[in-house]
Design an enzyme around this catalytic site. Structure first.
Site, short mmCIF file in Angstrom:
data_model
loop_
_atom_site.label_atom_id
_atom_site.label_comp_id
_atom_site.label_asym_id
_atom_site.label_seq_id
_atom_site.Cartn_x
_atom_site.Cartn_y
_atom_site.Cartn_z
N ARG A 75 -8.54 12.09 0.85
CA ARG A 75 -9.76 11.81 1.63
C ARG A 75 -10.52 13.13 1.67
O ARG A 75 -10.03 14.10 2.24
CB ARG A 75 -9.40 11.34 3.05
CG ARG A 75 -8.47 10.13 3.08
CD ARG A 75 -8.34 9.60 4.51
NE ARG A 75 -7.18 8.74 4.69
CZ ARG A 75 -7.16 7.43 4.44
NH1 ARG A 75 -8.24 6.84 3.99
NH2 ARG A 75 -6.08 6.72 4.67
N THR A 129 -7.12 -1.24 -1.24
CA THR A 129 -6.67 -0.87 0.11
C THR A 129 -5.74 -1.95 0.63
O THR A 129 -5.98 -3.14 0.37
CB THR A 129 -7.86 -0.69 1.11
OG1 THR A 129 -7.34 -0.67 2.46
CG2 THR A 129 -8.88 -1.82 1.01
N ASP A 133 -9.99 -5.35 4.25
CA ASP A 133 -11.13 -5.43 5.16
C ASP A 133 -12.49 -5.32 4.46
O ASP A 133 -13.48 -5.03 5.10
CB ASP A 133 -11.01 -4.33 6.23
CG ASP A 133 -10.92 -2.94 5.62
OD1 ASP A 133 -10.72 -2.84 4.39
OD2 ASP A 133 -11.03 -1.96 6.37
N ARG A 175 -5.81 -0.24 10.06
CA ARG A 175 -6.90 0.54 10.67
C ARG A 175 -7.58 -0.28 11.76
O ARG A 175 -6.93 -0.61 12.75
CB ARG A 175 -7.91 0.99 9.61
CG ARG A 175 -8.74 2.18 10.05
CD ARG A 175 -9.71 2.59 8.98
NE ARG A 175 -9.05 3.16 7.82
CZ ARG A 175 -8.68 4.43 7.71
NH1 ARG A 175 -8.92 5.26 8.69
NH2 ARG A 175 -8.09 4.87 6.63
O1 F6P Z 1 -6.61 2.34 4.94
C1 F6P Z 1 -5.26 2.25 4.68
C2 F6P Z 1 -4.44 2.81 5.81
O2 F6P Z 1 -3.07 2.71 5.48
C3 F6P Z 1 -4.71 2.18 7.17
O3 F6P Z 1 -4.07 0.96 7.34
C4 F6P Z 1 -4.23 3.26 8.10
O4 F6P Z 1 -4.88 3.19 9.35
C5 F6P Z 1 -4.61 4.52 7.37
O5 F6P Z 1 -4.74 4.18 6.01
C6 F6P Z 1 -3.62 5.66 7.50
O6 F6P Z 1 -4.13 6.74 6.81
P1 F6P Z 1 -3.32 8.09 6.51
O7 F6P Z 1 -2.28 7.78 5.49
O8 F6P Z 1 -4.34 9.03 6.01
O9 F6P Z 1 -2.69 8.50 7.80
#
Ligand code: F6P
Length: 326
Positions: A75, A129, A133, A175
């Site tokens: 990200r 994803t 969503d 999420r």
């Molecule tokens: O968007 C995918 C996801 O797994 C969500 O379900 C979750 O809220 C988020 O990413 C967690 O992100 P990270 O791995 O950056 O903590």
């Protein structure tokens, strides 16, 4: 006339099972169409840093069954500002890349939309994803695998919940969306499913537990989506324990196990079809769109629409799950 000679492909945001199958389809379709392919590592951040390598047909051998993403994912904070995006554009022109295929979720498409607007650079998106969503596709790549992972885990928890007469509160990802919770909850026969799309009233939940207890239920499963307004599994357990002591409660947060693992056949097929369609769409002159599948048909949805119009959840399913759990 088509002027695209070389494309770049990247995966961005949270990884999802099936991303590798999508990369494979993109690379091989592009090569079949006489395009060159650059694999860009670590999403937009890797693009800014110029982390890329040429991909051939053999570069994607033996990956269709692998979870994660061979291109890695990230990200990128830097891509959110114009200075970062300028660097990214410079890397694309320096490497003679004429178009991008990006695989990711709404953060990925938000970045793609802004970048297209600023630099008039063709980008096609693929929905990758576990959250499901995105508007413009019935299923996102990774969602089916994630649900099956949750179902396997909850089935196991159900065994021990039953042996010990316990109520388990299980938190799943998603999420701010409840798709994973809803579908896995139905598949596991959860006593209650809590999703952000429907307000959670704790008093109602406790009333329901009392009612079920009278019907000789000695154990139970509550699935709570991480984005639910109740505040998540710990808060739900705290509130239940405050007012209700018939059940011994336990909490289980499934976490990132939901993002890994070998993709299901459904995710592999979806990824393959969408990967193929993304290159065909680019060659037809389409860009600024996410390629998805709705009612078994491949369609294109502008990034703006796929991000803004969050898919709505079918709340009738919540009611059905309630009836089936009496
Ligand atoms: O968007 C995918 C996801 O797994 C969500 O379900 C979750 O809220 C988020 O990413 C967690 O992100 P990270 O791995 O950056 O903590």
């Amino acid at each position: 006339m088509n002027t695209i000679k070389k494309i770049g492909v990247l995966t961005s945001g949270g990884d999802a099972p099936g991303m590798n199958a999508a990369i494979r389809a993109i690379v091989r379709t592009a090569i079949y169409e006489n395009l060159e392919v650059a694999g860009i590592f670590r999403g937009y951040q890797g693009l800014i840093n110029g982390e890329m390598k040429s991909m051939k047909s053999h570069s994607v051998s033996n990956i269709i069954q692998r979870g994660g993403t061979i291109l890695k994912s990230a990200r990128s904070e830097e891509f959110r500002n114009s200075k970062g995006r300028k660097k990214a554009y410079q890397k694309l022109t320096k490497n003679n890349i004429d178009a991008l295929v990006v695989i990711g979720g709404d953060g990925t498409f938000t970045g793609a939309r802004i970048f297209e607007e600023e630099y008039d650079f063709p980008i096609i998106g693929l929905p990758g994803t576990i959250d499901n969503d995105l508007y413009g596709t019935d299923y996102t790549i990774g969602y089916d695998t994630a649900i099956n992972t949750v179902v396997q885990a909850v089935d196991k928890i159900r065994d021990t919940a039953d042996s010990h007469d316990r109520l388990f509160i299980i938190e799943v990802m998603g999420r701010d969306a409840g798709f994973i919770a809803l579908r896995s909850g139905i598949a596991t026969g959860a006593e209650k499913i809590l999703v952000p799309e429907s307000k959670t009233y704790m008093d109602n939940l406790i009333r329901l537990l009392k009612h079920d207890w009278r019907k000789n239920k000695t154990s139970g499963i509550i699935i709570v989506a991480e984005g639910d307004d109740s505040g998540g599994a710990f808060e739900v357990a705290r509130r239940i324990n405050e007012k209700f002591d018939q059940y011994e409660t336990r909490i289980s947060i499934l976490g990132h196990i939901q993002r890994g693992g070998s993709p299901t056949a459904m995710d592999r097929v979806l990824a393959s079809l969408l990967g193929y369609a993304s290159i065909k769409s680019l060659l037809e002159g389409k860009h600024g769109v996410m390629v998805g599948q709705v009612n078994k048909e491949i369609i294109q949805t502008p990034f703006e629409k796929s991000i803004k119009h969050h898919r709505t959840i079918n709340l009738e399913l919540l009611e059905i799950s309630r009836i089936l759990a009496i």
